[in-house]
Design a protein around this motif. Structure first.
Motif, PDB file in Angstrom:
ATOM      1  N   GLN A   4       0.681  -1.692   0.179  1.00  0.00           N
ATOM      2  CA  GLN A   4       0.082  -0.238   0.178  1.00  0.00           C
ATOM      3  C   GLN A   4       0.791   1.289  -0.031  1.00  0.00           C
ATOM      4  O   GLN A   4       0.923   2.313  -0.767  1.00  0.00           O
ATOM      5  CB  GLN A   4      -0.518  -0.021   1.165  1.00  0.00           C
ATOM      6  CG  GLN A   4      -2.248  -1.003   1.085  1.00  0.00           C
ATOM      7  CD  GLN A   4      -1.570  -2.255   1.631  1.00  0.00           C
ATOM      8  OE1 GLN A   4       0.019  -2.564   2.112  1.00  0.00           O
ATOM      9  NE2 GLN A   4      -2.131  -2.861   1.933  1.00  0.00           N
ATOM     10  N   SER A   7       2.705   1.648  -3.160  1.00  0.00           N
ATOM     11  CA  SER A   7       1.702   1.909  -4.830  1.00  0.00           C
ATOM     12  C   SER A   7       1.753   3.688  -4.130  1.00  0.00           C
ATOM     13  O   SER A   7       1.563   4.387  -5.672  1.00  0.00           O
ATOM     14  CB  SER A   7       0.086   0.894  -4.221  1.00  0.00           C
ATOM     15  OG  SER A   7       0.417   0.171  -5.556  1.00  0.00           O
ATOM     16  N   ARG A   8       1.353   4.276  -2.939  1.00  0.00           N
ATOM     17  CA  ARG A   8       1.079   4.870  -2.761  1.00  0.00           C
ATOM     18  C   ARG A   8       1.739   5.963  -3.238  1.00  0.00           C
ATOM     19  O   ARG A   8       2.365   7.385  -3.248  1.00  0.00           O
ATOM     20  CB  ARG A   8       0.543   5.344  -1.331  1.00  0.00           C
ATOM     21  CG  ARG A   8       0.194   7.204  -1.230  1.00  0.00           C
ATOM     22  CD  ARG A   8       0.196   6.840   0.828  1.00  0.00           C
ATOM     23  NE  ARG A   8      -1.163   6.159   1.064  1.00  0.00           N
ATOM     24  CZ  ARG A   8      -0.725   5.317   1.841  1.00  0.00           C
ATOM     25  NH1 ARG A   8       1.155   5.018   2.369  1.00  0.00           N
ATOM     26  NH2 ARG A   8      -1.053   4.114   2.462  1.00  0.00           N
ATOM     27  N   THR A  10       4.349   5.399  -5.925  1.00  0.00           N
ATOM     28  CA  THR A  10       4.468   5.268  -7.125  1.00  0.00           C
ATOM     29  C   THR A  10       3.665   6.249  -7.614  1.00  0.00           C
ATOM     30  O   THR A  10       4.070   6.868  -8.697  1.00  0.00           O
ATOM     31  CB  THR A  10       4.416   3.967  -7.534  1.00  0.00           C
ATOM     32  OG1 THR A  10       2.860   3.375  -7.039  1.00  0.00           O
ATOM     33  CG2 THR A  10       5.284   3.307  -7.345  1.00  0.00           C
ATOM     34  N   ARG A  11       2.754   6.166  -7.420  1.00  0.00           N
ATOM     35  CA  ARG A  11       1.284   7.383  -7.198  1.00  0.00           C
ATOM     36  C   ARG A  11       1.158   8.528  -7.541  1.00  0.00           C
ATOM     37  O   ARG A  11       0.888   9.504  -8.219  1.00  0.00           O
ATOM     38  CB  ARG A  11      -0.060   7.016  -6.403  1.00  0.00           C
ATOM     39  CG  ARG A  11      -0.981   7.969  -7.335  1.00  0.00           C
ATOM     40  CD  ARG A  11      -2.673   6.760  -6.739  1.00  0.00           C
ATOM     41  NE  ARG A  11      -3.183   6.127  -6.978  1.00  0.00           N
ATOM     42  CZ  ARG A  11      -3.763   5.400  -6.912  1.00  0.00           C
ATOM     43  NH1 ARG A  11      -4.272   6.128  -8.747  1.00  0.00           N
ATOM     44  NH2 ARG A  11      -3.977   3.477  -7.184  1.00  0.00           N
ATOM     45  N   LEU A 113       6.687   0.015  -9.500  1.00  0.00           N
ATOM     46  CA  LEU A 113       5.724   0.090 -10.227  1.00  0.00           C
ATOM     47  C   LEU A 113       5.803  -1.375 -11.155  1.00  0.00           C
ATOM     48  O   LEU A 113       6.064  -1.537 -12.611  1.00  0.00           O
ATOM     49  CB  LEU A 113       5.805   1.150 -11.569  1.00  0.00           C
ATOM     50  CG  LEU A 113       4.816   1.377 -12.536  1.00  0.00           C
ATOM     51  CD1 LEU A 113       3.702   2.257 -11.694  1.00  0.00           C
ATOM     52  CD2 LEU A 113       5.366   2.603 -13.159  1.00  0.00           C
ATOM     53  N   TYR A 130      -1.403  -3.805  -4.618  1.00  0.00           N
ATOM     54  CA  TYR A 130      -0.609  -2.567  -5.547  1.00  0.00           C
ATOM     55  C   TYR A 130      -2.048  -2.125  -6.305  1.00  0.00           C
ATOM     56  O   TYR A 130      -2.598  -3.673  -7.011  1.00  0.00           O
ATOM     57  CB  TYR A 130       0.792  -3.311  -5.699  1.00  0.00           C
ATOM     58  CG  TYR A 130       1.725  -3.833  -5.639  1.00  0.00           C
ATOM     59  CD1 TYR A 130       2.900  -2.559  -5.510  1.00  0.00           C
ATOM     60  CD2 TYR A 130       1.717  -5.304  -4.669  1.00  0.00           C
ATOM     61  CE1 TYR A 130       4.035  -2.955  -4.912  1.00  0.00           C
ATOM     62  CE2 TYR A 130       3.224  -5.222  -3.683  1.00  0.00           C
ATOM     63  CZ  TYR A 130       4.165  -4.585  -4.269  1.00  0.00           C
ATOM     64  OH  TYR A 130       5.049  -4.674  -3.274  1.00  0.00           O
ATOM     65  N   ASP A 131      -1.657  -1.059  -5.879  1.00  0.00           N
ATOM     66  CA  ASP A 131      -3.394  -0.451  -6.818  1.00  0.00           C
ATOM     67  C   ASP A 131      -2.841   0.063  -8.218  1.00  0.00           C
ATOM     68  O   ASP A 131      -3.321   1.548  -8.396  1.00  0.00           O
ATOM     69  CB  ASP A 131      -4.323  -0.108  -6.265  1.00  0.00           C
ATOM     70  CG  ASP A 131      -3.470   0.655  -5.138  1.00  0.00           C
ATOM     71  OD1 ASP A 131      -2.777   1.576  -5.281  1.00  0.00           O
ATOM     72  OD2 ASP A 131      -4.759   1.588  -4.198  1.00  0.00           O
ATOM     73  N   MET A 132      -1.258   0.747  -8.285  1.00  0.00           N
ATOM     74  CA  MET A 132      -0.417   1.964  -9.154  1.00  0.00           C
ATOM     75  C   MET A 132      -0.080   0.164 -10.141  1.00  0.00           C
ATOM     76  O   MET A 132       1.548   0.604  -9.270  1.00  0.00           O
ATOM     77  CB  MET A 132       0.156   2.307  -8.361  1.00  0.00           C
ATOM     78  CG  MET A 132       0.533   3.574 -10.200  1.00  0.00           C
ATOM     79  SD  MET A 132      -0.399   4.943 -10.647  1.00  0.00           S
ATOM     80  CE  MET A 132      -0.137   4.405 -12.423  1.00  0.00           C
ATOM     81  N   LEU A 133      -0.036   0.235 -11.282  1.00  0.00           N
ATOM     82  CA  LEU A 133       0.824  -0.844 -12.148  1.00  0.00           C
ATOM     83  C   LEU A 133       1.367   0.086 -13.542  1.00  0.00           C
ATOM     84  O   LEU A 133       1.008   1.018 -13.970  1.00  0.00           O
ATOM     85  CB  LEU A 133      -0.754  -2.283 -12.261  1.00  0.00           C
ATOM     86  CG  LEU A 133      -1.109  -2.382 -11.448  1.00  0.00           C
ATOM     87  CD1 LEU A 133      -1.705  -3.558 -11.328  1.00  0.00           C
ATOM     88  CD2 LEU A 133      -0.203  -3.196 -10.110  1.00  0.00           C
ATOM     89  N   VAL A 157      -8.135   0.600 -10.069  1.00  0.00           N
ATOM     90  CA  VAL A 157      -6.502   0.373  -9.823  1.00  0.00           C
ATOM     91  C   VAL A 157      -6.288   1.331 -11.370  1.00  0.00           C
ATOM     92  O   VAL A 157      -7.130   1.621 -12.259  1.00  0.00           O
ATOM     93  CB  VAL A 157      -6.495  -0.868 -10.811  1.00  0.00           C
ATOM     94  CG1 VAL A 157      -4.822  -1.110 -11.601  1.00  0.00           C
ATOM     95  CG2 VAL A 157      -6.632  -1.821  -9.793  1.00  0.00           C
TER      96      VAL A 157
END
Length: 213
Positions: A4, A7-8, A10-11, A113, A130-133, A157
C-alpha cells in the motif's frame, strides 16, 4: 515497505508529469546532463532500464540531479532490486511481477511499479495491495482500447502504459481516468544522446510535459 505504501509512492511519482522517460543509457558519462535536460524540460521522473552495463552507474549519476526522481526499470530478480537500491534508485519498474520480486522490493523499501497486461495479473497484484501498475506491453496488449476495457471492472487500479507509446497515441491513454501518466522512450532518442544535444532533448521533454488527454 508495505504494498500500500509502495503504491501510494508510485502514484505520487506518476502524478508529477504526464510522461516518464524510459532511458537506455549506454554511456554513464552522459547520464547526468541527460537527466538535467529532462528535468529542466519538466519531466522529473526518470526510468533507467537495467539493459546495459552502464545502467547502475547512470542511476548513481542521475540520482544527484536536483529535482529528479530516478528509478530502475526492467527489474527481474531480487538481485536487480538490491543493486538498483544500492545505486540510488528511488523506485523500481518491472515488466511483470513474481512473488520473489515483490518480496525483495518490500524488504528493500523500494516502491515498485509492477507490470500487468491482463485482468488476472492486475487482480493478483491488487489483492496483494498494489493499485498503481505498469501496463506492458501497452500497444501489443491492445492499446488504449484494452486499457479502457480493463478500467470497467477494475476502476480502483491505475496504470502507466509503456511499450509502443508515442506522441501520436499518448493522448489516447492519458484521456483515460485510470491513466495518470505514460512511459515513453521517444524523448531521448539515441542519436540526440550520442550527439549530446541536450537542448533538443530538453525541448522534447517540454513538449511531452504539455501532453494531456
Amino acid at each position: 515497505m508495505t504494498p500500500q505504501d509502495a503504491s501510494r509512492r508510485t502514484r505520487e511519482l506518476c502524478g508529477l508529469a504526464p510522461v516518464i522517460p524510459v532511458l537506455v543509457v549506454e554511456d554513464a558519462g552522459k547520464a547526468r546532463p541527460l537527466a538535467e535536460a529532462l528535468v529542466a524540460g519538466g519531466l522529473p521522473v526518470l526510468e533507467v532500464t537495467l539493459r546495459t552495463p552502464a545502467a547502475l552507474e547512470a542511476i548513481r549519476a542521475m540520482a544527484e540531479v536536483p529535482g529528479g526522481h530516478v528509478g530502475a526499470g526492467t527489474l527481474i530478480s531480487a538481485e536487480d532490486v538490491r543493486a538498483a537500491k544500492a545505486a540510488g534508485a528511488t523506485f523500481g519498474v518491472s515488466p511483470g511481477a513474481t512473488d520473489a520480486l515483490l518480496a525483495a522490493c518490500e524488504e528493500e523499501g523500494l516502491p515498485l511499479l509492477a507490470g500487468a497486461a491482463t485482468a488476472s495479473e492486475a487482480m493478483r497484484l491488487l489483492a496483494r495491495g498494489y493499485d498503481m501498475l505498469k501496463f506492458f506491453p501497452a500497444e501489443a496488449s491492445g492499446g488504449s482500447a484494452a486499457l479502457k476495457a480493463l478500467g470497467g471492472p477494475l476502476p480502483q487500479v491505475s496504470f502507466c502504459p509503456t511499450g509502443g507509446v508515442s506522441p501520436g497515441n499518448a493522448g489516447d491513454y492519458l484521456k483515460l481516468s485510470t491513466v495518470p501518466c505514460v512511459g515513453g522512450s521517444w524523448i531521448a532518442p539515441a542519436d540526440l544522446v550520442t550527439a549530446e544535444d541536450w537542448g533538443a532533448i530538453e525541448a522534447k521533454a517540454r513538449e511531452a510535459a504539455g501532453l494531456s488527454g
